[in-house]
Each structure stands twice: as structure tokens, then as C-alpha cells.
Design an enzyme around this catalytic site. Structure first.
Site, PDB file in Angstrom:
ATOM      1  N   LYS A  22       0.835  -1.212   0.000  1.00  4.99           N
ATOM      2  CA  LYS A  22       0.000   0.000   0.000  1.00  4.99           C
ATOM      3  C   LYS A  22       0.865   1.256   0.000  1.00  4.99           C
ATOM      4  O   LYS A  22       0.630   2.187  -0.769  1.00  4.99           O
ATOM      5  CB  LYS A  22      -0.904  -0.005   1.244  1.00  4.99           C
ATOM      6  CG  LYS A  22      -1.598   1.314   1.515  1.00  4.99           C
ATOM      7  CD  LYS A  22      -2.496   1.259   2.720  1.00  4.99           C
ATOM      8  CE  LYS A  22      -1.860   1.634   4.028  1.00  4.99           C
ATOM      9  NZ  LYS A  22      -1.524   3.064   4.190  1.00  4.99           N
ATOM     10  N   ASN A  23       1.870   1.272   0.876  1.00  4.28           N
ATOM     11  CA  ASN A  23       2.645   2.507   1.028  1.00  4.28           C
ATOM     12  C   ASN A  23       3.629   2.768  -0.117  1.00  4.28           C
ATOM     13  O   ASN A  23       4.265   3.820  -0.147  1.00  4.28           O
ATOM     14  CB  ASN A  23       3.377   2.513   2.379  1.00  4.28           C
ATOM     15  CG  ASN A  23       2.412   2.748   3.528  1.00  4.28           C
ATOM     16  OD1 ASN A  23       1.232   3.015   3.313  1.00  4.28           O
ATOM     17  ND2 ASN A  23       2.917   2.644   4.758  1.00  4.28           N
ATOM     18  N   ARG A  93      -4.774  10.498   4.614  1.00  4.06           N
ATOM     19  CA  ARG A  93      -3.758  11.546   4.732  1.00  4.06           C
ATOM     20  C   ARG A  93      -2.748  11.484   3.602  1.00  4.06           C
ATOM     21  O   ARG A  93      -2.154  12.489   3.224  1.00  4.06           O
ATOM     22  CB  ARG A  93      -3.024  11.416   6.062  1.00  4.06           C
ATOM     23  CG  ARG A  93      -3.883  11.592   7.276  1.00  4.06           C
ATOM     24  CD  ARG A  93      -3.042  11.349   8.513  1.00  4.06           C
ATOM     25  NE  ARG A  93      -1.761  12.023   8.373  1.00  4.06           N
ATOM     26  CZ  ARG A  93      -1.548  13.292   8.631  1.00  4.06           C
ATOM     27  NH1 ARG A  93      -2.521  14.041   9.077  1.00  4.06           N
ATOM     28  NH2 ARG A  93      -0.356  13.813   8.442  1.00  4.06           N
ATOM     29  N   CYS A 117      -4.892  12.790  13.368  1.00  2.84           N
ATOM     30  CA  CYS A 117      -5.588  11.519  13.222  1.00  2.84           C
ATOM     31  C   CYS A 117      -5.421  10.745  14.509  1.00  2.84           C
ATOM     32  O   CYS A 117      -4.761  11.209  15.431  1.00  2.84           O
ATOM     33  CB  CYS A 117      -5.074  10.747  12.014  1.00  2.84           C
ATOM     34  SG  CYS A 117      -3.408  10.177  12.206  1.00  2.84           S
ATOM     35  N   ARG A 122       0.448  14.526  13.469  1.00  2.00           N
ATOM     36  CA  ARG A 122       0.949  14.302  12.104  1.00  2.00           C
ATOM     37  C   ARG A 122       0.935  15.541  11.201  1.00  2.00           C
ATOM     38  O   ARG A 122       0.206  15.600  10.206  1.00  2.00           O
ATOM     39  CB  ARG A 122       0.189  13.152  11.442  1.00  2.00           C
ATOM     40  CG  ARG A 122       0.371  11.864  12.191  1.00  2.00           C
ATOM     41  CD  ARG A 122      -0.333  10.718  11.546  1.00  2.00           C
ATOM     42  NE  ARG A 122       0.395  10.137  10.431  1.00  2.00           N
ATOM     43  CZ  ARG A 122      -0.036   9.070   9.770  1.00  2.00           C
ATOM     44  NH1 ARG A 122      -1.157   8.488  10.095  1.00  2.00           N
ATOM     45  NH2 ARG A 122       0.674   8.574   8.779  1.00  2.00           N
ATOM     46  N   PRO A 123       1.756  16.527  11.519  1.00  2.00           N
ATOM     47  CA  PRO A 123       1.812  17.727  10.673  1.00  2.00           C
ATOM     48  C   PRO A 123       2.505  17.454   9.331  1.00  2.00           C
ATOM     49  O   PRO A 123       3.118  16.404   9.144  1.00  2.00           O
ATOM     50  CB  PRO A 123       2.657  18.695  11.508  1.00  2.00           C
ATOM     51  CG  PRO A 123       3.486  17.830  12.380  1.00  2.00           C
ATOM     52  CD  PRO A 123       2.703  16.578  12.627  1.00  2.00           C
ATOM     53  N   VAL A 124       2.369  18.414   8.369  1.00  2.00           N
ATOM     54  CA  VAL A 124       3.054  18.280   7.080  1.00  2.00           C
ATOM     55  C   VAL A 124       3.973  19.484   6.847  1.00  2.00           C
ATOM     56  O   VAL A 124       4.286  19.826   5.721  1.00  2.00           O
ATOM     57  CB  VAL A 124       2.048  18.110   5.905  1.00  2.00           C
ATOM     58  CG1 VAL A 124       1.372  16.751   5.965  1.00  2.00           C
ATOM     59  CG2 VAL A 124       1.021  19.226   5.882  1.00  2.00           C
ATOM     60  N   ASP A 307       4.495   0.564  12.216  1.00  2.00           N
ATOM     61  CA  ASP A 307       3.296  -0.092  11.690  1.00  2.00           C
ATOM     62  C   ASP A 307       3.157  -1.553  12.125  1.00  2.00           C
ATOM     63  O   ASP A 307       2.158  -2.204  11.787  1.00  2.00           O
ATOM     64  CB  ASP A 307       3.274  -0.001  10.151  1.00  2.00           C
ATOM     65  CG  ASP A 307       2.908   1.397   9.663  1.00  2.00           C
ATOM     66  OD1 ASP A 307       2.515   2.236  10.488  1.00  2.00           O
ATOM     67  OD2 ASP A 307       3.022   1.641   8.444  1.00  2.00           O
ATOM     68  N   VAL A 329       7.820   6.939  17.136  1.00  2.00           N
ATOM     69  CA  VAL A 329       7.497   7.655  15.893  1.00  2.00           C
ATOM     70  C   VAL A 329       6.219   8.499  16.034  1.00  2.00           C
ATOM     71  O   VAL A 329       6.191   9.664  15.653  1.00  2.00           O
ATOM     72  CB  VAL A 329       7.382   6.679  14.701  1.00  2.00           C
ATOM     73  CG1 VAL A 329       7.041   7.422  13.417  1.00  2.00           C
ATOM     74  CG2 VAL A 329       8.670   5.882  14.533  1.00  2.00           C
ATOM     75  N   ARG A 399      -8.855  -0.344   4.657  1.00  2.00           N
ATOM     76  CA  ARG A 399      -7.958   0.657   4.054  1.00  2.00           C
ATOM     77  C   ARG A 399      -6.618   0.033   3.700  1.00  2.00           C
ATOM     78  O   ARG A 399      -5.968   0.457   2.755  1.00  2.00           O
ATOM     79  CB  ARG A 399      -7.702   1.799   5.042  1.00  2.00           C
ATOM     80  CG  ARG A 399      -8.857   2.747   5.223  1.00  2.00           C
ATOM     81  CD  ARG A 399      -8.410   3.942   6.034  1.00  2.00           C
ATOM     82  NE  ARG A 399      -7.052   4.307   5.645  1.00  2.00           N
ATOM     83  CZ  ARG A 399      -6.104   4.718   6.480  1.00  2.00           C
ATOM     84  NH1 ARG A 399      -6.360   4.861   7.745  1.00  2.00           N
ATOM     85  NH2 ARG A 399      -4.900   5.004   6.035  1.00  2.00           N
TER      86      ARG A 399
HETATM   87  C1  UD1 Z   1       4.255   6.930   6.612  1.00  2.00           C
HETATM   88  C2  UD1 Z   1       3.418   5.693   6.364  1.00  2.00           C
HETATM   89  C3  UD1 Z   1       2.833   5.172   7.664  1.00  2.00           C
HETATM   90  C4  UD1 Z   1       3.943   4.939   8.694  1.00  2.00           C
HETATM   91  C5  UD1 Z   1       4.815   6.181   8.830  1.00  2.00           C
HETATM   92  C6  UD1 Z   1       6.053   5.948   9.695  1.00  2.00           C
HETATM   93  C7  UD1 Z   1       2.592   6.080   4.129  1.00  2.00           C
HETATM   94  C8  UD1 Z   1       1.426   6.401   3.247  1.00  2.00           C
HETATM   95  N1  UD1 Z   1       2.347   6.054   5.438  1.00  2.00           N
HETATM   96  O1  UD1 Z   1       3.398   7.937   7.137  1.00  2.00           O
HETATM   97  O2  UD1 Z   1       2.162   3.948   7.401  1.00  2.00           O
HETATM   98  O3  UD1 Z   1       3.374   4.664   9.953  1.00  2.00           O
HETATM   99  O4  UD1 Z   1       5.296   6.618   7.527  1.00  2.00           O
HETATM  100  O5  UD1 Z   1       6.804   4.889   9.205  1.00  2.00           O
HETATM  101  O6  UD1 Z   1       3.670   5.830   3.638  1.00  2.00           O
HETATM  102  N2  UD1 Z   1       6.374  14.759  10.912  1.00  2.00           N
HETATM  103  C9  UD1 Z   1       6.466  16.111  11.197  1.00  2.00           C
HETATM  104  N3  UD1 Z   1       6.350  16.996  10.161  1.00  2.00           N
HETATM  105  C10 UD1 Z   1       6.156  16.618   8.867  1.00  2.00           C
HETATM  106  C11 UD1 Z   1       6.090  15.240   8.580  1.00  2.00           C
HETATM  107  C12 UD1 Z   1       6.202  14.331   9.625  1.00  2.00           C
HETATM  108  O7  UD1 Z   1       6.622  16.496  12.350  1.00  2.00           O
HETATM  109  O8  UD1 Z   1       6.054  17.490   7.982  1.00  2.00           O
HETATM  110  C13 UD1 Z   1       6.498  13.744  11.999  1.00  2.00           C
HETATM  111  C14 UD1 Z   1       5.214  12.936  12.213  1.00  2.00           C
HETATM  112  O9  UD1 Z   1       4.278  13.608  13.033  1.00  2.00           O
HETATM  113  C15 UD1 Z   1       5.746  11.673  12.848  1.00  2.00           C
HETATM  114  C16 UD1 Z   1       7.120  11.495  12.149  1.00  2.00           C
HETATM  115  O10 UD1 Z   1       7.446  12.771  11.606  1.00  2.00           O
HETATM  116  O11 UD1 Z   1       5.950  11.850  14.221  1.00  2.00           O
HETATM  117  C17 UD1 Z   1       7.142  10.460  11.049  1.00  2.00           C
HETATM  118  O12 UD1 Z   1       6.033  10.647  10.214  1.00  2.00           O
HETATM  119  P1  UD1 Z   1       6.075  10.342   8.658  1.00  2.00           P
HETATM  120  O13 UD1 Z   1       7.220   9.467   8.316  1.00  2.00           O
HETATM  121  O14 UD1 Z   1       5.933  11.610   7.900  1.00  2.00           O
HETATM  122  O15 UD1 Z   1       4.727   9.510   8.463  1.00  2.00           O
HETATM  123  P2  UD1 Z   1       3.878   9.456   7.138  1.00  2.00           P
HETATM  124  O16 UD1 Z   1       4.766   9.704   5.977  1.00  2.00           O
HETATM  125  O17 UD1 Z   1       2.640  10.282   7.311  1.00  2.00           O
END
Ligand code: UD1
Length: 420
Positions: A22-23, A93, A117, A122-124, A307, A329, A399
Site C-alpha cells: 500500500k505505502n 492523509r 488523526c 501528524r503535521p506536514v 506499523d 514515531v 484501508r
Molecule cells: C508513513 C506511512 C505510515 C507509517 C509512517 C512511519 C505512508 C502512506 N504512510 O506515514 O504507514 O506509519 O510513515 O513509518 O507511507 N512529521 C512532522 N512533520 C512533517 C512530517 C512528519 O513532524 O512534515 C512527523 C510525524 O508527526 C511523525 C514522524 O514525523 O511523528 C514520522 O512521520 P512520517 O514518516 O511523515 O509519516 P507518514 O509519511 O505520514
């Protein structure tokens, strides 16, 4: 809303085939926006998240075509709109993955800001700041990320403050069409990032260093179509192996990649599993024995994956001894703990660690799935329970797990889906 009904107490036994990841599939579908030519994607898993991503591409004007072998062909040339609406982003997301490709190829993108969530805020912010560093003009207002760029994005030296999987993927995709070289430092090393990079390379991108913490991308003026097969899902693989270990069973998972599961396989061996490993398959045999509790700490790849944390918590619930599981994480990924305690488990949370004292058996109960991987852990708990467990809100599981009840039935489990 459907529920899953499980009559536990049966050891899993048999063979199943693992679906595409999926990922990997989600960013690869988003990457089709980087070219006006047709990209054919094979080994896509049949999952709700994949449908959501296809729907998202559809609402931008793309017309994904599914052929007779269930491969999907996408042509980015028919795009009409450049926005990802909140209705879709709120259900998945990973919709944020269209931001980089839209901006790099078409110079504009409007993507709803994903909210928090169940597993944390989970910010971007890192996706946004990296694209700004590449010359994008980004304003966040009214719940939307509005991004534009005048001409092409510019290659940049980007240091990711945190190791982010989709953040690395978004920037890597954007950089393939940027003017000049982009270097991503502290990049995520997850195998899904490597799979995406390999697909981008097949589309004509110039990328090196994928799988290490420094990825170098030399931007091109255009990318072309290709045919690409998504790698196997390591989390699905691990989930079935843990389910077999928890039920003292014996299974073989086929069409998978043991080389990207080292951290998980070594914990299964520590739990007492006897493993046999081939190039594309893994056999696990508990020889009818109760698993031993294991302790672990989640962290970015190649360390133990977040995961898989909830599933190991379920294994520890009925294991011999005490295990501690530390989540580094996400900040709130222990919602399954309370549900398992309702089934007779003995576990408690201390900060970001859950201490699990293994009990000899769990008792079935009605439980509620809260997120994707927590749902899988509740199913495992149901499989090892005496009497009946009803798992509610299973849309979470749909999902990310392809035909879970059918695959478990193939392994001898007594599980069925009932409409509520
Ligand atoms: C992806 C995976 C998810 C997995 C996660 C960690 C996909 C679609 N999803 O989620 O299944 O659990 O990696 O292996 O591939 N963070 C920030 N700012 C940002 C981005 C991230 O602070 O802009 C933080 C997050 O809150 C979290 C950490 O970084 O604490 C890691 O998150 P991230 O690797 O970004 O997770 P996803 O990519 O959303």
C-alpha cells in the site's frame, strides 16, 4: 458498517500470497501526475486507500483504466483540476502525496491540509518548507495548502528535521522535474521510498542514494511513461506471521521480500518462531508452543517499524513473560491497549511505553478498531481468544489489508464479515 466476527482458539495453518505494498502504491499512483504519458502500474493491492487515490486522480480529470489483469493505467495528460478536496484528504492523509507532483509538473496545487488523526497530530510542515526552499510560493488558508511556482521549481539542498516517509517522497517527486540538483539529507530509508525512486527512474528520472539518508536528484525537463510492478507489502507479511506465531501455528507467506523484514523477523525468532526463508517466501512454525514475550522500540527503517507495533503488542498479550514496547514515531499509538485489556490482557502504558504481562488466554469481547494497524492487532487478539470477538469499525482494516477475512479463512481461522 460491517463488523468482523471471530471465533478464536484455532492455530493458523497454510499458505497465502502477499499483496502489493500500500505505502508504495500510493506514492507511485501520485507520481503518474509527473508525466503526460501513460504509466502502467502492476501488482496494485485491492484496498480502500488505493480506491481513494484513484478517486482523487479521477476528480482531477484523470481517467485511470483497469485492464483485464487488474493492472491500472494512468495518463496524467488529461488533467483538468489541480486540487485535492478535503472530503478525500480527510479519509486518507496520503493524499498529500499529490502536492509535490502537481506543483512540479503544472506549477500549481491546492491540497486540503490533513488534520490530526487517531495516532497523533501528524503535521506536514516539512513537506511545505522543503517545497518553499525549492522556490514554491505556499500559503495555508481556510484549511487548504495553496501552492504555486513561477516556471520550474529549483533544485535545493534540503535537510529534513525529522525522518519523514511521505515528506521524503513528496520532495523526491517534485525534484525530478526541478531545474538543477536537489539533495535530501536525513531522508527516509524505507523500502517504499526506494520502490518509488525505482519507478521514477523507470519514468526517466535521475536519482541516486535511495535507501540511504542522502538522496540526490538531478531534475529533468520531462518524464515519460513506463510499466512498473509494486513491491510486496512488508507490513501485511509481518502481520500474518505474527498472527501465526500468536496462535502457535505454522504458515508460509509467498510473493514477499524477506530482505526488508529483518527487524521483524529477528523479533519473531526471539519470540520462539522457527523460520525458514527463501528469496520470495517465509515459513514460520511455532511447533505448537506458546510465544515468549519480546521487548522492542519503534524507529525509522531499518529499525523496527511503527506499523508493526500494535500486532506485537497482541502477541505479547498472550506470551510467556513480560515485554515492553516503546513507540518513538507517533505520540498516541496505544489505543489498542485499552481494547485488549477489555479482553483480559494485562498491560499498562507508561509514557511512550506499554508494559505487557503475558496472560495464558484472552476472552472474546466486542471491540472497536481505531486505526489501521490497531485493527489488525485486535483481529490477532480475537484469533487467540476463547469464544467470540466482534471487531467494529473495520473500515480501518479495509484501508490497508486486502481481503483479510478470506486470507485468514484460507489459514483455517473462523472469521466472517457481518453487516451491522
Ligand atoms: C508513513 C506511512 C505510515 C507509517 C509512517 C512511519 C505512508 C502512506 N504512510 O506515514 O504507514 O506509519 O510513515 O513509518 O507511507 N512529521 C512532522 N512533520 C512533517 C512530517 C512528519 O513532524 O512534515 C512527523 C510525524 O508527526 C511523525 C514522524 O514525523 O511523528 C514520522 O512521520 P512520517 O514518516 O511523515 O509519516 P507518514 O509519511 O505520514
Amino acid at each position: 458498517m460491517d463488523k468482523l466476527l471471530i471465533h478464536g482458539g484455532i492455530s493458523l495453518n497454510g499458505e497465502i500470497r502477499i499483496a502489493g505494498a500500500k505505502n508504495s502504491a500510493l506514492p507511485i499512483l501520485a507520481a503518474t501526475l509527473l508525466t503526460r504519458e501513460t504509466v502502467q502500474i502492476c501488482n496494485l493491492p485491492h484496498l480502500y486507500d488505493i480506491t481513494t487515490m484513484l478517486e482523487l486522480l479521477g476528480c482531477m480529470g484523470l481517467e485511470p483504466v483497469i485492464d483485464e489483469k487488474l493492472n491500472v493505467e494512468v495518463n496524467g495528460g488529461t488533467i483538468k483540476h489541480f486540487n485535492a478536496p478535503y472530503e478525500l484528504v480527510k479519509t486518507m492523509r496520503a493524499s498529500i502525496l499529490v502536492l509535490g507532483p502537481l506543483l512540479a509538473h503544472f506549477g500549481q496545487a491546492q491540497v486540503a491540509l490533513p488534520g490530526g488523526c487517531a495516532i497523533g497530530s501528524r503535521p506536514v510542515n516539512l513537506h511545505i518548507s522543503a517545497l518553499q526552499k525549492m522556490g514554491a510560493d505556499i500559503v495555508v488558508e481556510d484549511g487548504y495548502i495553496n501552492a504555486t511556482v513561477d516556471g520550474r521549481l529549483k533544485g535545493a539542498h534540503i535537510f529534513m528535521d525529522m525522518c519523514t516517509v511521505t515528506g521524503t517522497e513528496n520532495v523526491m517527486m517534485a525534484a525530478t522535474l526541478a531545474d538543477g540538483q536537489t539533495i535530501i539529507e536525513n531522508a527516509a530509508r524505507e523500502p517504499e521510498v526506494v520502490d518509488l525512486a525505482n519507478c521514477l527512474i523507470a519514468m526517466g528520472a535521475e536519482i541516486t542514494g535511495q535507501g540511504t539518508d542522502t538522496i540526490v536528484i538531478n531534475g529533468k525537463t520531462s518524464l515519460h511513461g513506463c510499466s512498473y510492478s509494486v513491491m510486496p507489502d512488508r507490513i501485511e507479511t509481518g502481520t500474518y506471521l505474527i498472527a501465526a506465531a500468536a496462535t502457535r501455528g505454522r504458515i508460509k507467506v509467498k510473493d514477499t521480500r524477506p530482505d526488508i523484514l529483518e527487524a521483524v523477523l529477528s523479533k519473531l525468532e526471539e519470540a520462539g518462531a522457527d523460520l525458514r526463508i527463501g528469496d520470495t517466501w517465509i515459513e514460520l512454525d511455532m511447533h505448537g508452543k506458546r510465544p515468549k514475550a519480546v521487548s522492542l522500540r519503534t524507529a525509522p527503517y531499518p529499525a523496527f517499524p511503527t506499523d508493526m507495533q500494535a500486532q506485537f503488542t497482541a502477541l505479547n498479550a498472550i506470551a510467556e513473560g513480560t515485554g515492553s514496547i516503546t513507540e518513538t514515531v507517533f505520540e498516541n499509538r496505544f489505543m489498542h491497549v485499552h481494547e485488549m485489556n477489555r479482553m483480559g490482557a494485562s498491560m499498562h502504558v507508561e509514557g511512550n511505553t506499554v508494559i505487557v504481562n503475558g496472560v495464558t488466554s484472552l476472552k472474546g469481547a466486542p471491540v472497536m478498531a481505531t486505526d489501521l494497524r490497531a485493527s489488525a492487532s485486535l483481529i490477532i487478539a480475537g484469533l487467540v481468544s476463547e469464544n467470540e470477538t466482534v471487531v467494529d469499525r473495520i473500515y480501518h482494516i479495509d484501508r490497508g489489508y486486502e481481503c483479510i477475512e478470506e486470507k485468514l479463512q484460507l489459514l483455517g481461522a473462523r472469521i466472517r464479515r457481518v453487516p451491522s
